[in-house]
Design a protein around this motif. Structure first.
Motif, PDB file in Angstrom:
ATOM      1  N   SER A 147       0.852  -1.184   0.000  1.00  0.00           N
ATOM      2  CA  SER A 147       0.000   0.000   0.000  1.00  0.00           C
ATOM      3  C   SER A 147       0.891   1.238   0.000  1.00  0.00           C
ATOM      4  N   VAL A 148       0.338   2.337  -0.521  1.00  0.00           N
ATOM      5  CA  VAL A 148       1.094   3.594  -0.579  1.00  0.00           C
ATOM      6  C   VAL A 148       0.260   4.701   0.048  1.00  0.00           C
ATOM      7  N   SER A 149       0.872   5.350   1.041  1.00  0.00           N
ATOM      8  CA  SER A 149       0.248   6.539   1.614  1.00  0.00           C
ATOM      9  C   SER A 149       1.103   7.770   1.337  1.00  0.00           C
ATOM     10  N   ASN A 150       2.426   7.549   1.223  1.00  0.00           N
ATOM     11  CA  ASN A 150       3.350   8.661   1.031  1.00  0.00           C
ATOM     12  C   ASN A 150       4.534   8.173   0.190  1.00  0.00           C
ATOM     13  N   MET A 151       4.550   8.513  -1.089  1.00  0.00           N
ATOM     14  CA  MET A 151       5.622   8.054  -1.986  1.00  0.00           C
ATOM     15  C   MET A 151       6.988   8.581  -1.565  1.00  0.00           C
ATOM     16  N   GLU A 152       7.037   9.738  -0.938  1.00  0.00           N
ATOM     17  CA  GLU A 152       8.317  10.297  -0.502  1.00  0.00           C
ATOM     18  C   GLU A 152       8.974   9.446   0.589  1.00  0.00           C
ATOM     19  N   LYS A 153       8.182   8.639   1.291  1.00  0.00           N
ATOM     20  CA  LYS A 153       8.729   7.811   2.373  1.00  0.00           C
ATOM     21  C   LYS A 153       8.660   6.317   2.055  1.00  0.00           C
ATOM     22  N   ILE A 154       8.363   5.976   0.808  1.00  0.00           N
ATOM     23  CA  ILE A 154       8.192   4.560   0.464  1.00  0.00           C
ATOM     24  C   ILE A 154       9.509   3.787   0.562  1.00  0.00           C
ATOM     25  N   ASN A 155      10.649   4.459   0.421  1.00  0.00           N
ATOM     26  CA  ASN A 155      11.940   3.777   0.523  1.00  0.00           C
ATOM     27  C   ASN A 155      12.558   3.866   1.918  1.00  0.00           C
ATOM     28  N   ASP A 156      11.830   4.475   2.863  1.00  0.00           N
ATOM     29  CA  ASP A 156      12.276   4.514   4.263  1.00  0.00           C
ATOM     30  C   ASP A 156      11.767   3.238   4.939  1.00  0.00           C
ATOM     31  N   ILE A 157      12.661   2.278   5.101  1.00  0.00           N
ATOM     32  CA  ILE A 157      12.288   0.984   5.674  1.00  0.00           C
ATOM     33  C   ILE A 157      12.622   0.988   7.160  1.00  0.00           C
ATOM     34  N   GLU A 158      11.643   0.634   7.989  1.00  0.00           N
ATOM     35  CA  GLU A 158      11.867   0.621   9.434  1.00  0.00           C
ATOM     36  C   GLU A 158      11.370  -0.676  10.040  1.00  0.00           C
ATOM     37  N   ILE A 193       2.232  -0.163  -4.793  1.00  0.00           N
ATOM     38  CA  ILE A 193       3.510  -0.133  -5.487  1.00  0.00           C
ATOM     39  C   ILE A 193       4.053  -1.560  -5.487  1.00  0.00           C
ATOM     40  N   ASN A 194       4.625  -1.971  -6.611  1.00  0.00           N
ATOM     41  CA  ASN A 194       5.252  -3.289  -6.695  1.00  0.00           C
ATOM     42  C   ASN A 194       6.441  -3.306  -5.747  1.00  0.00           C
ATOM     43  N   SER A 195       6.618  -4.344  -4.990  1.00  0.00           N
ATOM     44  CA  SER A 195       7.707  -4.407  -4.013  1.00  0.00           C
ATOM     45  C   SER A 195       9.081  -4.326  -4.678  1.00  0.00           C
ATOM     46  N   ASP A 196       9.182  -4.711  -5.952  1.00  0.00           N
ATOM     47  CA  ASP A 196      10.447  -4.607  -6.675  1.00  0.00           C
ATOM     48  C   ASP A 196      10.864  -3.159  -6.900  1.00  0.00           C
TER      49      ASP A 196
END
Length: 144
Positions: A84-95, A135-138
């Motif tokens: 799921s996507v809520s904020n594309m700017e933080k999609i690569n911030d993995i926590e 977003i595709n996980s890839d």
């Protein structure tokens, strides 16, 4: 014969789950309720034709609820996975949101939006919901 089952808030398998039994976790969201269990769930469907899919739910008191959807064709070990996507700017911030459960920060939705994905999964599990963004996980920059 198709199968529908889930693990929600713990290790107990629930066969043929009923959607309304999960509504209070999303529509009357209280982090304390989620803390009473494992803070996650996996809903799984296996069709007569061998297609299978999972909708995974991960709750974070700080961020909300992340949803992932995985669909596999018969014989595939790894299918297509979406977040799921809520904020594309933080999609690569993995926590790590607890117990080594890593997720993109930008995938966490408000509980009422996450509910839409679960509702749609119950109605048509072989299609990911079109009521939320995915977003595709890839396409996510996962750490090594």
């Amino acid at each position: 014969m198709s199968k529908f089952y889930c693990f929600f808030q713990g290790p107990v398998l629930v066969e043929n789950p009923q959607l309304d039994s999960f509504a209070e976790y999303f529509l009357d969201y209280k982090p304390e309720k989620w803390m009473g269990g494992s803070g996650d769930g996996v809903f799984s469907f296996e069709s007569d034709s061998g297609r299978s899919c999972d909708l995974s739910i991960l709750e974070s008191k700080e961020y909300g609820i992340s949803v992932s959807y995985n669909i596999r064709e018969p014989g595939e070990r790894r299918g297509k996975e979406y977040y799921s996507v809520s904020n594309m700017e933080k999609i690569n911030d993995i926590e790590d949101v607890g117990d080594d459960q890593f997720a993109p920060v930008g995938s966490f939705l408000p509980p009422q939006e996450a509910w839409l994905a679960l509702e749609d999964f119950f109605n048509n599990p072989l299609c990911k919901s079109d009521r939320i963004k995915w977003i595709n996980s890839d396409e996510i920059a996962w750490p090594d």
